[in-house]
Scaffold this active site. Structure first.
Site, PDB file in Angstrom:
ATOM      1  N   ASP A  49       0.821  -1.215   0.000  1.00  0.00           N
ATOM      2  CA  ASP A  49       0.000   0.000   0.000  1.00  0.00           C
ATOM      3  C   ASP A  49       0.853   1.263   0.000  1.00  0.00           C
ATOM      4  O   ASP A  49       1.878   1.339   0.682  1.00  0.00           O
ATOM      5  CB  ASP A  49      -0.895  -0.015   1.248  1.00  0.00           C
ATOM      6  CG  ASP A  49      -1.820   1.178   1.303  1.00  0.00           C
ATOM      7  OD1 ASP A  49      -2.787   1.203   0.523  1.00  0.00           O
ATOM      8  OD2 ASP A  49      -1.572   2.083   2.131  1.00  0.00           O
ATOM      9  N   TYR A  54       2.388  10.359   0.670  1.00  0.00           N
ATOM     10  CA  TYR A  54       3.385   9.793   1.587  1.00  0.00           C
ATOM     11  C   TYR A  54       4.780  10.291   1.209  1.00  0.00           C
ATOM     12  O   TYR A  54       5.293  10.010   0.120  1.00  0.00           O
ATOM     13  CB  TYR A  54       3.358   8.261   1.561  1.00  0.00           C
ATOM     14  CG  TYR A  54       2.071   7.631   2.063  1.00  0.00           C
ATOM     15  CD1 TYR A  54       1.098   8.365   2.729  1.00  0.00           C
ATOM     16  CD2 TYR A  54       1.833   6.269   1.873  1.00  0.00           C
ATOM     17  CE1 TYR A  54      -0.072   7.784   3.187  1.00  0.00           C
ATOM     18  CE2 TYR A  54       0.654   5.677   2.330  1.00  0.00           C
ATOM     19  CZ  TYR A  54      -0.297   6.443   2.976  1.00  0.00           C
ATOM     20  OH  TYR A  54      -1.463   5.856   3.420  1.00  0.00           O
ATOM     21  N   SER A 156     -11.085   6.035   1.074  1.00  0.00           N
ATOM     22  CA  SER A 156     -10.379   5.968   2.349  1.00  0.00           C
ATOM     23  C   SER A 156     -10.891   7.063   3.265  1.00  0.00           C
ATOM     24  O   SER A 156     -10.857   8.245   2.910  1.00  0.00           O
ATOM     25  CB  SER A 156      -8.862   6.116   2.155  1.00  0.00           C
ATOM     26  OG  SER A 156      -8.192   6.013   3.401  1.00  0.00           O
ATOM     27  N   TRP A 211      -6.060   0.411   8.198  1.00  0.00           N
ATOM     28  CA  TRP A 211      -4.733   0.947   8.541  1.00  0.00           C
ATOM     29  C   TRP A 211      -4.628   1.219  10.042  1.00  0.00           C
ATOM     30  O   TRP A 211      -5.628   1.331  10.725  1.00  0.00           O
ATOM     31  CB  TRP A 211      -4.421   2.217   7.739  1.00  0.00           C
ATOM     32  CG  TRP A 211      -5.324   3.402   7.938  1.00  0.00           C
ATOM     33  CD1 TRP A 211      -6.527   3.620   7.333  1.00  0.00           C
ATOM     34  CD2 TRP A 211      -5.083   4.542   8.771  1.00  0.00           C
ATOM     35  NE1 TRP A 211      -7.057   4.825   7.745  1.00  0.00           N
ATOM     36  CE2 TRP A 211      -6.189   5.430   8.615  1.00  0.00           C
ATOM     37  CE3 TRP A 211      -4.045   4.926   9.616  1.00  0.00           C
ATOM     38  CZ2 TRP A 211      -6.286   6.650   9.287  1.00  0.00           C
ATOM     39  CZ3 TRP A 211      -4.134   6.148  10.293  1.00  0.00           C
ATOM     40  CH2 TRP A 211      -5.244   6.986  10.116  1.00  0.00           C
ATOM     41  N   SER A 212      -3.392   1.272  10.506  1.00  0.00           N
ATOM     42  CA  SER A 212      -3.070   1.538  11.911  1.00  0.00           C
ATOM     43  C   SER A 212      -3.678   0.540  12.885  1.00  0.00           C
ATOM     44  O   SER A 212      -4.293   0.919  13.886  1.00  0.00           O
ATOM     45  CB  SER A 212      -3.508   2.960  12.299  1.00  0.00           C
ATOM     46  OG  SER A 212      -2.767   3.436  13.402  1.00  0.00           O
ATOM     47  N   ALA A 215      -2.601   1.365  16.282  1.00  0.00           N
ATOM     48  CA  ALA A 215      -2.822   2.753  16.717  1.00  0.00           C
ATOM     49  C   ALA A 215      -1.515   3.539  16.735  1.00  0.00           C
ATOM     50  O   ALA A 215      -1.135   4.138  17.748  1.00  0.00           O
ATOM     51  CB  ALA A 215      -3.508   2.791  18.085  1.00  0.00           C
ATOM     52  N   THR A 290       9.779  -0.735  10.766  1.00  0.00           N
ATOM     53  CA  THR A 290      11.104  -0.168  10.489  1.00  0.00           C
ATOM     54  C   THR A 290      12.208  -1.193  10.733  1.00  0.00           C
ATOM     55  O   THR A 290      13.340  -0.983  10.334  1.00  0.00           O
ATOM     56  CB  THR A 290      11.369   1.057  11.388  1.00  0.00           C
ATOM     57  OG1 THR A 290      11.244   0.669  12.768  1.00  0.00           O
ATOM     58  CG2 THR A 290      10.376   2.173  11.083  1.00  0.00           C
TER      59      THR A 290
END
Length: 328
Positions: A49, A54, A156, A211-212, A215, A290
């Site tokens: 995605d 971004y 979205s 998404w998230s 959170a 990451t």
């Protein structure tokens, strides 16, 4: 990996997917992204995605370089982008953002160039646009489908009413309506997925790429004692995440949930991700990472699904106190 059909469409998505929001170009470089995307792909992830906004287009460029380098069979993965905010920042001109036909058409071409692909499997309207008739949006997205530049279009963070209107207009015109919505969904944000959208899931057969699920990292427990250096809440420009989520009541609930996860013998992040994907209306949960260890740990959520008995889910509801009333 488990694969789910995206609503009533014929497209199948891995129940865990990989996204670039915040991380690409802010926290990671090409080498790290290459490794993370490779780990995801090797573990069965088939959905990646992205969005024009971004990192002001750099996220798409980074993902495009990696996809070009890996040379994966294009039919083996699903790729998305989104348009609305534009990528030129505060200097953007009137037609360089929003959902007008001009921007949607041009933004799609720009996304294809940055991602170095001939088509997008999914293309989202990143927010609703009050200044553009929904009929114009529906017609434009169908033009992109007819041109072979996108296969499915979605929304979205639209409201249920807006999604229903788009589908009604599409039906009247004999065109394709939005097949998927990408809302935020996690143990702190449940209303849309568990209440507002229920009739759309039932009647339209909409898919969801949430998404998230953690959170913005709050549900990992890493913010229980403050904001660690280098985390996404410490990044310049993302202070809004801290303002919105770093409340003592939420931290207290995360601590209690962490203790419960420990009792169950699972990690807090995997419990929270598993909780998201146990909802049958979730097609896929988009993961961001990451570090390799972080991503590999998150994949264990698939193993935690069996732990989520009705009793466990009720205990989670008691701890979080966020369950909305279901309206059908």
């Amino acid at each position: 990996m488990e694969y789910r059909r995206m609503g009533k469409s014929g497209l199948q998505l891995s129940v865990l997917s990989f996204g670039s929001w915040v991380t690409f170009a802010n926290q990671t470089d090409d080498d790290i992204n290459d490794r993370l995307m490779s780990i995801a792909y090797e573990n069965g992830v088939n959905f990646f995605d992205n969005a024009e906004v971004y990192s002001a287009g750099m996220s798409e460029e980074m993902m495009g370089r990696i996809l070009k380098k890996k040379g994966w069979d294009r039919s083996s993965f699903v790729l998305s982008s989104k348009a609305f905010f534009g990528w030129k920042g505060e200097g953007k001109k009137p037609n360089q953002h929003g959902l007008g036909r001009k921007h949607l058409m041009e933004a799609c071409d720009e996304a294809l160039q940055r991602l170095q692909v001939e088509y997008l499997d999914l293309y989202y309207c990143h927010r609703a646009d009050k200044n553009v008739p929904i009929e114009e949006v529906v017609r434009t997205m169908n033009t992109l489908i007819q041109q072979g530049k996108i296969f499915y279009w979605g929304t979205s963070e639209w409201s249920a009413a807006e999604i229903m209107e788009a589908n009604m207009i599409a039906r009247e015109l004999g065109l394709e309506g939005p097949a998927v919505e990408q809302p935020e969904y996690n143990l702190f944000n449940r209303r849309k997925m568990e209440s507002e959208f229920l009739s759309i899931f039932d009647n339209i057969g909409m898919g969801s790429t949430i998404w998230s699920p953690l959170a913005s990292g709050l549900l990992t427990g890493k913010y229980n004692n403050g904001v660690p250096e280098g985390s996404r809440m410490s990044l310049e420009g993302y202070e809004w995440l801290k303002d919105r989520t770093l409340l003592e009541d939420k931290i207290s609930r995360v601590r209690q949930l962490g203790a419960f996860a420990q009792e169950l013998g699972v990690s807090l992040p995997t419990l929270c991700i598993a909780w998201c994907i146990q909802n049958p209306n979730v097609t896929t949960a988009i993961l961001g990472a990451t570090k390799e260890s972080q991503l590999l740990e998150n994949f264990k959520a698939l193993e935690v699904l069996s732990v989520l008995t009705e009793e466990v889910r009720e205990k989670i509801d008691d701890i979080m106190g966020t369950k909305p009333e279901a309206v059908r």
